[in-house]
Motif scaffolding. Structure first.
Motif, PDB file in Angstrom:
ATOM      1  N   ARG A   1       0.847  -1.191   0.000  1.00 16.83           N
ATOM      2  CA  ARG A   1       0.000   0.000   0.000  1.00 16.83           C
ATOM      3  C   ARG A   1       0.885   1.245   0.000  1.00 16.83           C
ATOM      4  NH1 ARG A   1      -4.168  -0.815   4.711  1.00 16.83           N
ATOM      5  NH2 ARG A   1      -3.937  -3.042   4.704  1.00 16.83           N
ATOM      6  N   THR A   2       0.498   2.239  -0.772  1.00 15.45           N
ATOM      7  CA  THR A   2       1.299   3.465  -0.836  1.00 15.45           C
ATOM      8  C   THR A   2       0.729   4.494   0.138  1.00 15.45           C
ATOM      9  OG1 THR A   2      -0.048   4.240  -2.670  1.00 15.45           O
ATOM     10  CG2 THR A   2       2.018   3.138  -3.232  1.00 15.45           C
ATOM     11  N   VAL A   3       1.632   5.127   0.881  1.00 14.38           N
ATOM     12  CA  VAL A   3       1.220   6.123   1.874  1.00 14.38           C
ATOM     13  C   VAL A   3       1.992   7.412   1.633  1.00 14.38           C
ATOM     14  CG1 VAL A   3       1.049   6.667   4.340  1.00 14.38           C
ATOM     15  CG2 VAL A   3       0.933   4.295   3.594  1.00 14.38           C
ATOM     16  N   LEU A   4       1.266   8.518   1.554  1.00 15.78           N
ATOM     17  CA  LEU A   4       1.913   9.824   1.520  1.00 15.78           C
ATOM     18  C   LEU A   4       1.748  10.444   2.904  1.00 15.78           C
ATOM     19  CD1 LEU A   4       3.267  12.223   0.050  1.00 15.78           C
ATOM     20  CD2 LEU A   4       0.956  13.066  -0.445  1.00 15.78           C
ATOM     21  N   ILE A   5       2.868  10.823   3.535  1.00 13.89           N
ATOM     22  CA  ILE A   5       2.825  11.513   4.830  1.00 13.89           C
ATOM     23  C   ILE A   5       3.230  12.955   4.583  1.00 13.89           C
ATOM     24  CG2 ILE A   5       3.829  11.646   7.154  1.00 13.89           C
ATOM     25  CD1 ILE A   5       4.337   8.623   7.011  1.00 13.89           C
ATOM     26  N   SER A   6       2.426  13.900   5.049  1.00 11.97           N
ATOM     27  CA  SER A   6       2.789  15.308   4.903  1.00 11.97           C
ATOM     28  C   SER A   6       3.187  15.869   6.264  1.00 11.97           C
ATOM     29  CB  SER A   6       1.621  16.100   4.305  1.00 11.97           C
ATOM     30  OG  SER A   6       2.039  17.426   4.071  1.00 11.97           O
ATOM     31  N   GLY A   7       4.458  16.296   6.401  1.00 10.24           N
ATOM     32  CA  GLY A   7       4.985  16.813   7.676  1.00 10.24           C
ATOM     33  C   GLY A   7       6.053  15.874   8.212  1.00 10.24           C
ATOM     34  N   ALA A   8       7.319  16.361   8.264  1.00 12.60           N
ATOM     35  CA  ALA A   8       8.437  15.509   8.698  1.00 12.60           C
ATOM     36  C   ALA A   8       8.925  15.928  10.071  1.00 12.60           C
ATOM     37  CB  ALA A   8       9.567  15.572   7.682  1.00 12.60           C
ATOM     38  N   SER A   9       8.046  15.931  11.057  1.00 15.62           N
ATOM     39  CA  SER A   9       8.468  16.214  12.426  1.00 15.62           C
ATOM     40  C   SER A   9       8.254  14.940  13.249  1.00 15.62           C
ATOM     41  CB  SER A   9       7.685  17.410  12.960  1.00 15.62           C
ATOM     42  OG  SER A   9       8.092  17.754  14.266  1.00 15.62           O
TER      43      SER A   9
ATOM     44  N   GLY B   1       7.040   2.116   7.170  1.00 17.73           N
ATOM     45  CA  GLY B   1       8.107   1.675   6.277  1.00 17.73           C
ATOM     46  C   GLY B   1       8.660   0.321   6.698  1.00 17.73           C
ATOM     47  N   ARG B   2       8.717   0.114   7.994  1.00 21.12           N
ATOM     48  CA  ARG B   2       9.235  -1.152   8.526  1.00 21.12           C
ATOM     49  C   ARG B   2       8.269  -2.308   8.270  1.00 21.12           C
ATOM     50  NH1 ARG B   2       8.778  -3.726  13.814  1.00 21.12           N
ATOM     51  NH2 ARG B   2      10.804  -4.510  14.533  1.00 21.12           N
ATOM     52  N   ASN B   3       7.016  -1.999   8.082  1.00 16.27           N
ATOM     53  CA  ASN B   3       5.997  -3.035   7.939  1.00 16.27           C
ATOM     54  C   ASN B   3       5.470  -3.159   6.513  1.00 16.27           C
ATOM     55  OD1 ASN B   3       5.140  -4.456  10.634  1.00 16.27           O
ATOM     56  ND2 ASN B   3       5.738  -2.362  11.151  1.00 16.27           N
ATOM     57  N   GLY B   4       6.304  -2.845   5.558  1.00 17.64           N
ATOM     58  CA  GLY B   4       5.986  -3.182   4.165  1.00 17.64           C
ATOM     59  C   GLY B   4       5.178  -2.148   3.398  1.00 17.64           C
ATOM     60  N   PHE B   5       4.910  -1.007   3.993  1.00 16.88           N
ATOM     61  CA  PHE B   5       4.206   0.042   3.242  1.00 16.88           C
ATOM     62  C   PHE B   5       5.226   0.809   2.399  1.00 16.88           C
ATOM     63  CE2 PHE B   5       1.309  -1.072   6.502  1.00 16.88           C
ATOM     64  CZ  PHE B   5       0.041  -0.695   6.105  1.00 16.88           C
ATOM     65  N   ASP B   6       4.737   1.332   1.293  1.00 17.92           N
ATOM     66  CA  ASP B   6       5.592   2.124   0.411  1.00 17.92           C
ATOM     67  C   ASP B   6       5.363   3.596   0.780  1.00 17.92           C
ATOM     68  OD1 ASP B   6       6.785   3.453  -1.619  1.00 17.92           O
ATOM     69  OD2 ASP B   6       5.782   2.381  -3.248  1.00 17.92           O
ATOM     70  N   VAL B   7       6.304   4.181   1.533  1.00 20.03           N
ATOM     71  CA  VAL B   7       6.049   5.476   2.192  1.00 20.03           C
ATOM     72  C   VAL B   7       6.829   6.617   1.533  1.00 20.03           C
ATOM     73  CG1 VAL B   7       6.104   6.742   4.383  1.00 20.03           C
ATOM     74  CG2 VAL B   7       5.729   4.263   4.388  1.00 20.03           C
ATOM     75  N   THR B   8       6.120   7.702   1.246  1.00 24.22           N
ATOM     76  CA  THR B   8       6.744   8.954   0.799  1.00 24.22           C
ATOM     77  C   THR B   8       6.397  10.020   1.833  1.00 24.22           C
ATOM     78  OG1 THR B   8       6.391   8.330  -1.500  1.00 24.22           O
ATOM     79  CG2 THR B   8       6.856  10.662  -1.066  1.00 24.22           C
ATOM     80  N   VAL B   9       7.391  10.813   2.242  1.00 23.22           N
ATOM     81  CA  VAL B   9       7.140  11.899   3.205  1.00 23.22           C
ATOM     82  C   VAL B   9       7.482  13.221   2.522  1.00 23.22           C
ATOM     83  CG1 VAL B   9       7.642  12.825   5.500  1.00 23.22           C
ATOM     84  CG2 VAL B   9       7.867  10.363   5.084  1.00 23.22           C
ATOM     85  N   ILE B  10       6.554  14.178   2.591  1.00 28.06           N
ATOM     86  CA  ILE B  10       6.896  15.521   2.104  1.00 28.06           C
ATOM     87  C   ILE B  10       6.927  16.482   3.294  1.00 28.06           C
ATOM     88  CG2 ILE B  10       6.009  15.228  -0.243  1.00 28.06           C
ATOM     89  CD1 ILE B  10       3.616  17.075   0.820  1.00 28.06           C
ATOM     90  N   GLU B  11       7.728  17.531   3.163  1.00 28.18           N
ATOM     91  CA  GLU B  11       7.882  18.524   4.241  1.00 28.18           C
ATOM     92  C   GLU B  11       7.954  19.907   3.603  1.00 28.18           C
ATOM     93  OE1 GLU B  11       8.151  19.022   7.725  1.00 28.18           O
ATOM     94  OE2 GLU B  11       8.648  21.079   7.139  1.00 28.18           O
ATOM     95  N   LYS B  12       7.208  20.825   4.217  1.00 32.55           N
ATOM     96  CA  LYS B  12       7.155  22.201   3.702  1.00 32.55           C
ATOM     97  C   LYS B  12       8.523  22.898   3.739  1.00 32.55           C
ATOM     98  CE  LYS B  12       5.042  25.288   6.374  1.00 32.55           C
ATOM     99  NZ  LYS B  12       3.992  26.067   7.026  1.00 32.55           N
TER     100      LYS B  12
END
Ligand SMILES: Cc1cc2nc3c(=O)[nH]c(=O)nc-3n(C[C@H](O)[C@H](O)[C@H](O)COP(=O)(O)OP(=O)(O)OC[C@H]3O[C@@H](n4cnc5c(N)ncnc54)[C@H](O)[C@@H]3O)c2cc1C
Length: 398
Positions: free
Chosen positions: A3-11, A22-33
């Motif tokens: 599953r693809t996950v977009l996370i907004s906010g890198a705090s 990410g450790r559990n097999g999700f395809d993770v992208t993180v964006i940060e302002k």
């Protein structure tokens, strides 16, 4: 397929969620302002359940090793004489200073470094629009890119703009009538390992706390009705603070001088985020974006770390994404409700308007800090970090 996950906010919330997913097999992208990873900020405490989650992540010892070294709190008068003092070690539990007292930026980086190995991070990016699709969301970015994800996780903090895009008009903020500014100042001879707190008439306080980087962290607080100061330019905010604190006394001139050249000035007009729900379709809120309790609650970082763990645990355990969001909310709501229950009178009581009010406050603090009462008093400051027991997710931690 992952599953693809977009996370907004890198705090704190975003990096902790990226770590678990990410450790559990999700395809993770993180964006940060911000254009690069944000290191700034002052003390946050991690208490109770939050510490248990850090332990599960194998990061508890590192977080303790990166602690600020603060030994306790001393309320002082204009001459810097100590009026009352609580030393954490003597309590045998967390007090105003927690055992795990760490700078926001240091904790965030501790989570970010290992998360980087499990997720793709993009800085200087924000979301412009979000539209539901048959199985997720379509997101258009500031850069012009358009991408689809199965899940959008919003961890943008108290002023989240994506929350306002997706949950427009649903937040009913609870203003706490407090404005606080935080920044780093040079350490000078005579600075020790105590959090020194000074009250000035006019509902003002100034405090200075040690860190582990050879500098000190200053805080200016005012009990005022809220305004739009959080949106002001930093130079305008500083000019306003200079004016408000000009005659405060104690070490304030040193703090105001250092404010001019500090590299990490941060001002916040305190408000709780009150959302009727934390998810809509495939979009879910986490951390301060969902439930900011403000620093008055003392558990913002604890909730962010715990929430990331619960959200990931439910997503790993349930194939139905929206069902997982409901369960995450059911676990976290009682925790948040307790933390947000702080009466609005509290900031007012600790920021008296007159010298007589300050003398009364000092009298109360002397009693609370008496050796026979310290354990009870310390508990009053410790927040609600033990308010619930977090579930165990064996699928997540195996
Ligand atoms: C620079 C900074 C300094 C802080 N200093 C203190 C402090 O001294 N004491 C204290 O108790 N708390 C402080 N906090 C708040 C504290 O970190 C949070 O209360 C708590 O830890 C919950 O973290 P969070 O990850 O939910 O939110 P936050 O820590 O607020 O993080 C939100 C993140 O999202 C990013 N962001 C915001 N909007 C967008 C957007 N539209 N798109 C993409 N990214 C976005 C922000 O840049 C930030 O990195 C600070 C926060 C920040 C950002």
């Amino acid at each position: 397929m992952a599953r693809t996950v977009l996370i907004s906010g890198a705090s704190i919330a975003g990096c902790a969620a990226a770590w678990w997913l990410g450790r559990n097999g999700f395809d993770v992208t993180v964006i940060e302002k911000a254009s690069e990873f944000r290191d700034g900020g002052q003390n946050v405490d991690v208490r109770g359940e939050g510490r248990k989650v850090l332990r599960l992540m194998g990061l508890e010892d590192a977080a303790l090793a990166h602690g600020t070294g603060e030994k306790g709190i001393a309320w002082v008068d204009e001459n810097d004489d100590v009026v009352a003092k609580i030393i954490t070690e003597k309590l045998g539990t967390d007090g105003p200073t927690a055992e795990m007292e760490i700078l926001r930026g240091d904790l965030s980086r501790l989570l970010y470094e290992p998360a980087r190995a499990r997720a793709a991070f993009r800085f200087g990016e924000t979301i412009r629009s979000v539209a539901p699709t048959a199985h997720g969301v379509s997101v258009r970015f500031k850069s012009g890119a358009e991408e689809e994800y199965d899940i959008l996780l919003v961890a943008e903090g108290v002023g989240s703009s994506t929350r306002e895009l997706v949950f427009s008009g649903q937040n009913s903020p609870r203003w706490m009538d407090m404005t606080m500014a935080y920044f780093t100042i040079p350490r000078v001879t005579g600075d020790d390992q105590l959090w020194r707190w000074f009250n000035a008439p006019g509902c003002r306080s100034v405090s200075i706390r040690p860190d582990m980087h050879g500098t000190m962290r200053a805080n200016l607080s005012l009990h005022r009705r809220h305004g739009d100061k959080a949106d002001w330019d930093p130079s305008q905010q500083k000019a306003w603070l200079r004016d408000e604190f000009r005659d405060a006394g104690w070490r304030t001139p040193r703090v105001l001088d250092a404010m001019e050249t500090t590299q990490d000035f941060y001002l916040d007009v305190l408000r709780q985020v009150r959302m009727p729900r934390w998810s809509q379709g495939r979009v879910v809120l986490l951390g301060d974006a969902a439930w900011c309790v403000t620093p008055l609650g003392g558990v913002g970082a604890t909730l962010a770390i715990s929430g990331a763990y619960v959200l990931a645990g439910e997503l790993v355990t349930n194939s139905d994404v929206e069902g997982a969001f409901q369960k995450y909310e059911a676990v976290m709501r009682p925790f948040v409700r307790k933390a947000q229950g702080i009466p609005k009178i509290v900031p007012r009581l600790v920021h008296p308007r007159t010298r007589t009010g300050i003398a009364v406050l000092h009298g109360i603090l002397r009693v609370m800090a008496a050796p026979s009462l310290q354990k009870v008093s310390g508990g009053l400051f410790a927040g609600n970090a033990e308010a619930i027991d977090l579930p165990q997710y064996s699928a997540l931690t195996r």
